[in-house]
Design an enzyme around this catalytic site. Structure first.
Site, mmCIF file in Angstrom:
data_model
loop_
_atom_site.group_PDB
_atom_site.id
_atom_site.type_symbol
_atom_site.label_atom_id
_atom_site.label_comp_id
_atom_site.label_asym_id
_atom_site.label_seq_id
_atom_site.Cartn_x
_atom_site.Cartn_y
_atom_site.Cartn_z
ATOM 1 N N HIS A 1 13.458 -19.466 69.947
ATOM 2 C CA HIS A 1 13.696 -18.169 69.025
ATOM 3 C C HIS A 1 14.690 -17.287 69.568
ATOM 4 C CE1 HIS A 1 9.312 -18.333 67.072
ATOM 5 N NE2 HIS A 1 9.992 -19.268 67.089
ATOM 6 N N TYR B 1 5.367 -8.335 66.188
ATOM 7 C CA TYR B 1 4.570 -7.334 67.007
ATOM 8 C C TYR B 1 4.526 -6.106 66.130
ATOM 9 C CZ TYR B 1 5.373 -9.912 71.420
ATOM 10 O OH TYR B 1 5.328 -10.794 72.360
ATOM 11 N N PRO C 1 -1.477 -9.785 77.801
ATOM 12 C CA PRO C 1 -0.328 -10.703 77.357
ATOM 13 C C PRO C 1 0.836 -10.278 76.473
ATOM 14 C CG PRO C 1 -2.750 -10.867 76.232
ATOM 15 C CD PRO C 1 -2.728 -9.794 77.218
ATOM 16 N N LYS D 1 4.222 -12.646 79.607
ATOM 17 C CA LYS D 1 4.738 -12.649 80.936
ATOM 18 C C LYS D 1 3.916 -13.612 81.971
ATOM 19 C CE LYS D 1 8.508 -10.678 80.507
ATOM 20 N NZ LYS D 1 9.288 -11.649 80.106
ATOM 21 N N TYR E 1 12.102 -9.133 78.056
ATOM 22 C CA TYR E 1 11.292 -10.045 77.218
ATOM 23 C C TYR E 1 11.922 -11.499 77.359
ATOM 24 C CZ TYR E 1 8.216 -11.954 73.736
ATOM 25 O OH TYR E 1 7.118 -12.423 72.901
HETATM 26 C C1 LIG Z 1 -8.377 -16.389 78.691
HETATM 27 C C2 LIG Z 1 -6.774 -15.997 78.922
HETATM 28 C C3 LIG Z 1 -6.123 -16.128 77.801
HETATM 29 C C4 LIG Z 1 -4.710 -15.991 77.957
HETATM 30 N N1 LIG Z 1 -3.925 -15.920 76.881
HETATM 31 C C5 LIG Z 1 -2.490 -15.601 76.968
HETATM 32 C C6 LIG Z 1 -1.984 -15.129 75.574
HETATM 33 O O1 LIG Z 1 -2.470 -15.199 74.828
HETATM 34 N N2 LIG Z 1 -0.269 -15.210 76.180
HETATM 35 C C7 LIG Z 1 -0.122 -15.036 77.116
HETATM 36 O O2 LIG Z 1 1.039 -14.704 77.553
HETATM 37 N N3 LIG Z 1 -0.546 -15.250 78.505
HETATM 38 C C8 LIG Z 1 -2.064 -15.567 78.280
HETATM 39 N N4 LIG Z 1 -2.797 -15.665 79.338
HETATM 40 C C9 LIG Z 1 -2.224 -15.631 80.838
HETATM 41 C C10 LIG Z 1 -1.514 -17.066 81.302
HETATM 42 O O3 LIG Z 1 -2.205 -18.047 80.550
HETATM 43 C C11 LIG Z 1 -1.763 -17.106 82.621
HETATM 44 O O4 LIG Z 1 -1.027 -16.172 83.334
HETATM 45 C C12 LIG Z 1 -1.552 -18.462 83.389
HETATM 46 O O5 LIG Z 1 -2.453 -19.381 82.853
HETATM 47 C C13 LIG Z 1 -1.404 -18.495 84.786
HETATM 48 O O6 LIG Z 1 -1.360 -19.551 85.393
HETATM 49 P P1 LIG Z 1 -2.053 -19.797 86.749
HETATM 50 O O7 LIG Z 1 -1.752 -21.312 87.135
HETATM 51 O O8 LIG Z 1 -1.569 -18.737 87.847
HETATM 52 O O9 LIG Z 1 -3.830 -19.676 86.537
HETATM 53 P P2 LIG Z 1 -4.816 -20.383 85.683
HETATM 54 O O10 LIG Z 1 -3.887 -21.086 84.470
HETATM 55 O O11 LIG Z 1 -5.942 -19.418 85.309
HETATM 56 O O12 LIG Z 1 -5.201 -21.717 86.632
HETATM 57 C C14 LIG Z 1 -6.070 -21.654 87.680
HETATM 58 C C15 LIG Z 1 -6.754 -22.710 87.945
HETATM 59 O O13 LIG Z 1 -7.667 -22.376 89.303
HETATM 60 C C16 LIG Z 1 -8.942 -23.075 88.719
HETATM 61 N N5 LIG Z 1 -9.866 -22.395 89.653
HETATM 62 C C17 LIG Z 1 -10.669 -21.311 89.733
HETATM 63 N N6 LIG Z 1 -11.329 -21.244 90.436
HETATM 64 C C18 LIG Z 1 -11.622 -22.328 91.234
HETATM 65 C C19 LIG Z 1 -12.164 -22.654 92.478
HETATM 66 N N7 LIG Z 1 -13.275 -22.040 93.010
HETATM 67 N N8 LIG Z 1 -11.641 -24.196 93.049
HETATM 68 C C20 LIG Z 1 -10.914 -24.702 92.482
HETATM 69 N N9 LIG Z 1 -10.296 -24.354 91.306
HETATM 70 C C21 LIG Z 1 -10.488 -23.218 90.746
HETATM 71 C C22 LIG Z 1 -9.144 -22.742 87.080
HETATM 72 O O14 LIG Z 1 -10.115 -23.377 86.663
HETATM 73 C C23 LIG Z 1 -7.739 -22.781 86.687
HETATM 74 O O15 LIG Z 1 -7.720 -24.138 86.359
HETATM 75 C C24 LIG Z 1 -4.109 -15.974 79.138
HETATM 76 C C25 LIG Z 1 -5.118 -15.874 80.401
HETATM 77 C C26 LIG Z 1 -6.481 -16.239 80.185
HETATM 78 C C27 LIG Z 1 -7.299 -16.207 81.332
#
Ligand SMILES: Cc1cc2nc3c(=O)[nH]c(=O)nc-3n(C[C@H](O)[C@H](O)[C@H](O)COP(=O)(O)OP(=O)(O)OC[C@H]3O[C@@H](n4cnc5c(N)ncnc54)[C@H](O)[C@@H]3O)c2cc1C
Length: 391
Positions: free
Chosen positions: A72, A201, A294, A298, A384
């Site tokens: 995009h 948006y 969101p 980011k 962005y």
């Molecule tokens: C519900 C939700 C919806 C979202 N929607 C959007 C969106 O629409 N647009 C957008 O831009 N961003 C969105 N985000 C943000 C984006 O998805 C996150 O910033 C991104 O997933 C971050 O990646 P991460 O690997 O840091 O964390 P996560 O993807 O949260 O991964 C963390 C992992 O650690 C695991 N974990 C947790 N506790 C433990 C434990 N005790 N032991 C072992 N493992 C554990 C979890 O199960 C998970 O798999 C959303 C986030 C959430 C939570």
């Protein structure tokens, strides 16, 4: 068990870190509380910044993204009776890609599986120990109910907002900042072709709305709703009516095409940062250290940027015994974290309506400025499409 880097969490941060470390010949073990299927099917982010795409490509994870993703040039910003396109490529020479987090996750899982990465899914009781020493370890109960101890040189908390890593930093050391917004997003996935070429948006007196997409046949749309909203109160018909009003169905002939809704959820909006992102032999990355609403797309990109900085820092620490990058990791990562935290807050507060008519006039004034001044548009575009990793 023994490894060099114990990674907690198999989300995008954890799996990409294990992938980047492996490229430097560093061994890691990942522990994850959920099942592989659950992690793979979580519907979350969908917009990849320019630097995220470049990084994924540079480490062999860009092939399907380029084939199935959608590039995009920018976004549409609108309010009643007006729609404007902000062209990131013209303004900053950078684009974004639409490629769901589920797809990024699948690519990471496939890459790690083919490299024989050790990942323990469905663990319980994850706990971190001796982080102040050079011999930290993680304990957990594996899927068969057997207590395990994983010794490592370094532990990395990639366990998102609810994992134990953030809490393992002592209270005397850590500091946190938080902003809870008085609204949430009701998000839907629908089996219908997007009604727009690029994301919309929309500011509207009834509340913010957004039209995004996951593919040429799947649309992702959001409505601003009050905190505590129960999805059961939102029938499919009410959702499509709300979206049509707020997104301007009929405005200049534009049509919103409804379709079968396959997923509905409510996402509260929060900004949160915990510092430092390193304590002793524990490093934090991604949502484990920071959460953004969101609106600026980011969260996933910040997780990628963190581990892109952390992997070379750990490689230098473990291979060359050079702690320079590891010592500066927290400060280096936090510069970008705060920039994205500000941008996400700025987009959120510009677009979400409140009951305050004064706020509404300020928001409309800001929207007019961003869409009519090249300097205003360039600021939005640069943030962005994403500043370079390490900015
Ligand atoms: C519900 C939700 C919806 C979202 N929607 C959007 C969106 O629409 N647009 C957008 O831009 N961003 C969105 N985000 C943000 C984006 O998805 C996150 O910033 C991104 O997933 C971050 O990646 P991460 O690997 O840091 O964390 P996560 O993807 O949260 O991964 C963390 C992992 O650690 C695991 N974990 C947790 N506790 C433990 C434990 N005790 N032991 C072992 N493992 C554990 C979890 O199960 C998970 O798999 C959303 C986030 C959430 C939570």
């Amino acid at each position: 068990m023994r490894t060099e880097v114990a990674i907690i969490g198999a989300g995008p941060a954890g799996l990409l870190l294990s992938h980047l470390l492996a490229q430097d010949g560093i061994e890691s073990v990942v522990v994850e509380i959920r099942s592989a299927e659950y992690v793979a099917s979580r519907i979350r982010a969908g917009v990849l910044e320019h630097s995220t795409v470049e990084l994924l490509e540079s480490v062999g994870l860009g092939e399907r993204l380029r084939r199935e993703g959608d590039e995009h040039r920018g976004i549409h910003l609108q309010w009643p009776e007006e729609r404007h396109h902000i062209d990131f490529v013209d303004l900053t020479d950078r684009s974004v890609w639409i490629y769901g987090q589920t797809e990024v996750q699948k690519d990471l899982v496939a890459a790690r599986a083919s490299a024989g990465q050790e990942i323990h899914y469905e663990v319980t009781d994850t706990a971190l120990h001796d982080l102040d020493t050079e011999r930290p370890y993680v304990t957990f109960t594996d899927v068969d109910g057997v207590a395990q101890r994983l010794d490592a040189d370094v532990v990395v908390g990639c366990d998102g907002s609810f994992g134990p890593s953030r809490g393992a930093v002592p209270d005397s050391v850590k500091q946190s900042w938080e902003r809870v917004y008085p609204y949430s997003w009701l998000g839907i996935l629908a089996d219908v072709a997007p009604s727009t070429d690029e994301l919309i948006y929309a500011w509207h007196p009834d509340g913010f709305a957004m039209h995004s997409m996951r593919s040429s046949t799947v649309s992702r749309l959001y409505l601003q709703v009050p905190n505590g909203t129960d999805v059961a109160d939102w029938s499919d018909e009410r959702i499509w009516d709300g979206l049509a009003t707020r997104l301007g169905h009929g405005q200049d002939g534009w049509q919103l095409n409804p379709g079968p809704i396959t997923e509905k959820s409510v996402l509260p909006m929060r900004s949160f940062v915990q510092t430092p992102m390193r304590h002793g032999r524990l490093f934090l990355a991604g949502d484990a250290a920071h959460i953004v609403p969101p609106t600026g797309a980011k969260g996933l990109n910040l997780a990628v940027a963190d581990v892109a900085m952390l992997a070379p820092a750990l490689a230098a620490l473990l291979r060359k015994k050079d702690p320079t990058l590891a010592d500066s990791y927290s400060d280096d990562a936090l510069r970008r974290v705060w920039r994205c935290t500000h941008f996400s807050w700025w987009m959120t507060t510009m677009l979400h309506t409140s009951d305050d008519p004064f706020d509404a006039q300020l928001q409309l004034s800001q929207l007019r400025w961003v869409t009519s001044s090249e300097a205003g548009a360039a600021g939005l575009a640069e943030n962005y499409a994403g500043l370079p990793i390490g900015f």
